[in-house]
Design a protein around this motif. Structure first.
Motif, short mmCIF file in Angstrom:
data_model
loop_
_atom_site.label_atom_id
_atom_site.label_comp_id
_atom_site.label_asym_id
_atom_site.label_seq_id
_atom_site.Cartn_x
_atom_site.Cartn_y
_atom_site.Cartn_z
N GLY A 170 0.87 -1.28 0.06
CA GLY A 170 0.04 0.05 0.23
C GLY A 170 0.74 1.32 0.05
N ASN A 194 1.69 7.15 -1.23
CA ASN A 194 0.55 6.28 -1.43
C ASN A 194 1.09 5.30 -2.62
OD1 ASN A 194 -1.65 5.07 -0.37
ND2 ASN A 194 -3.16 6.29 -1.82
N GLU A 201 -4.48 -1.05 1.01
CA GLU A 201 -4.25 0.11 1.29
C GLU A 201 -3.13 0.47 2.22
OE1 GLU A 201 -5.93 2.80 0.66
OE2 GLU A 201 -8.03 2.32 0.09
N SER A 202 -2.86 1.60 2.84
CA SER A 202 -1.63 1.84 3.52
C SER A 202 -1.48 1.20 4.65
CB SER A 202 -1.49 3.49 3.65
OG SER A 202 -2.59 4.04 4.39
N ARG A 208 -7.74 -2.16 -1.64
CA ARG A 208 -7.67 -0.86 -2.19
C ARG A 208 -8.78 -0.75 -3.18
NH1 ARG A 208 -4.31 3.54 -2.18
NH2 ARG A 208 -2.68 2.19 -1.39
#
Length: 244
Positions: A170, A194, A201-202, A208
């Motif tokens: 992520g 990002n 996701e992060s 995501r």
């Protein structure tokens, strides 16, 4: 057959005398303004001669004035050339706009992507040739489910090509980026940023984009089972119903 003409300096009048046997349709007098343009219209047995400095001209048979005929033809040819040039420019602009319109429809097509990938490496998938070999495609990705993504999924599915998606993480360690206008590398201060192509996701836990994972999962069986424009789960709308 003869004739004469005279001009009075006091009242600026002009008179002409001629024999009755003279053909009057081939000679006449018209007042002209000094410096006025020559008239090329009405080419016939009588037309206008170049304007005289004194402000009048005499109409004579054009056969007696070949220089004037040549000037008239030059003007007419110049007008025709101007019209032809305008027509050619308009025609070129039309075909240019038509080409842009056609390219706008053809560029995002599957056929164009297919022909490009086939010429680069897809031809080795053909069976029975000395160059026949399996293909494993690595490090591809996209941040949006647009024409390119769907066409690429279509190609990988049709030829049942094995792959490795890039990337799963992520976040990414960034030291710069490539300019999309010049293609040059633009250095930046190293930092974490990002990863828009990432599957996660992060937090390295949340998916995501569900559409991306669903499309890749459809390519994993053999033969591949991907179908175009499969509806994806919108986490912004359905939230936890999309699963982990």
């Amino acid at each position: 057959m003869g004739g004469s003409f005279s001009r009075s300096s006091s009242d600026d009048q002009l008179s002409i005398t001629a024999d009755e046997s003279q053909q009057t349709d081939n000679i006449e007098v018209s007042e002209r303004h000094p410096g006025s343009d020559m008239i090329c219209a009405g080419l016939g047995p009588a037309s206008v001669s170049p304007a005289r400095p004194t402000g009048f001209g005499i109409h004579k048979n054009l056969g007696h004035n070949p220089g004037f005929v040549h000037q008239c033809l030059q003007r007419q040819c110049s007008s025709c050339c101007c019209r032809l040039q305008c027509f050619v420019i308009l025609a070129l602009l039309f075909f240019l706009l038509l080409s842009i319109l056609v390219f706008g429809f053809v560029a995002p097509s599957y056929a164009l992507l297919h022909d490009h990938l086939y010429s680069m490496w897809g031809f080795v998938l053909e069976q029975g040739h000395p160059y026949t070999a399996p293909v494993w495609m690595g490090e591809f990705g996209n941040s949006a489910r647009g024409h390119y993504w769907n066409n690429l999924m279509h190609y990988l599915n049709n030829y049942d090509i094995d792959f490795a998606y890039w990337a799963i993480n992520g976040l990414k360690w960034t030291t710069g980026h490539i300019s999309i206008t010049t293609g040059s590398w633009i250095a930046e201060k190293p930092h974490w940023s990002n990863e828009t192509f990432g599957l996660l996701e992060s937090d390295y836990w949340t998916v995501r984009a569900a559409w991306r994972l669903l499309d890749l999962q459809a390519l994993m069986p053999s033969p591949a089972q991907w179908r175009p424009l499969v509806a994806a789960c919108d986490r912004m709308v359905l939230g936890a119903a999309c699963g982990d």
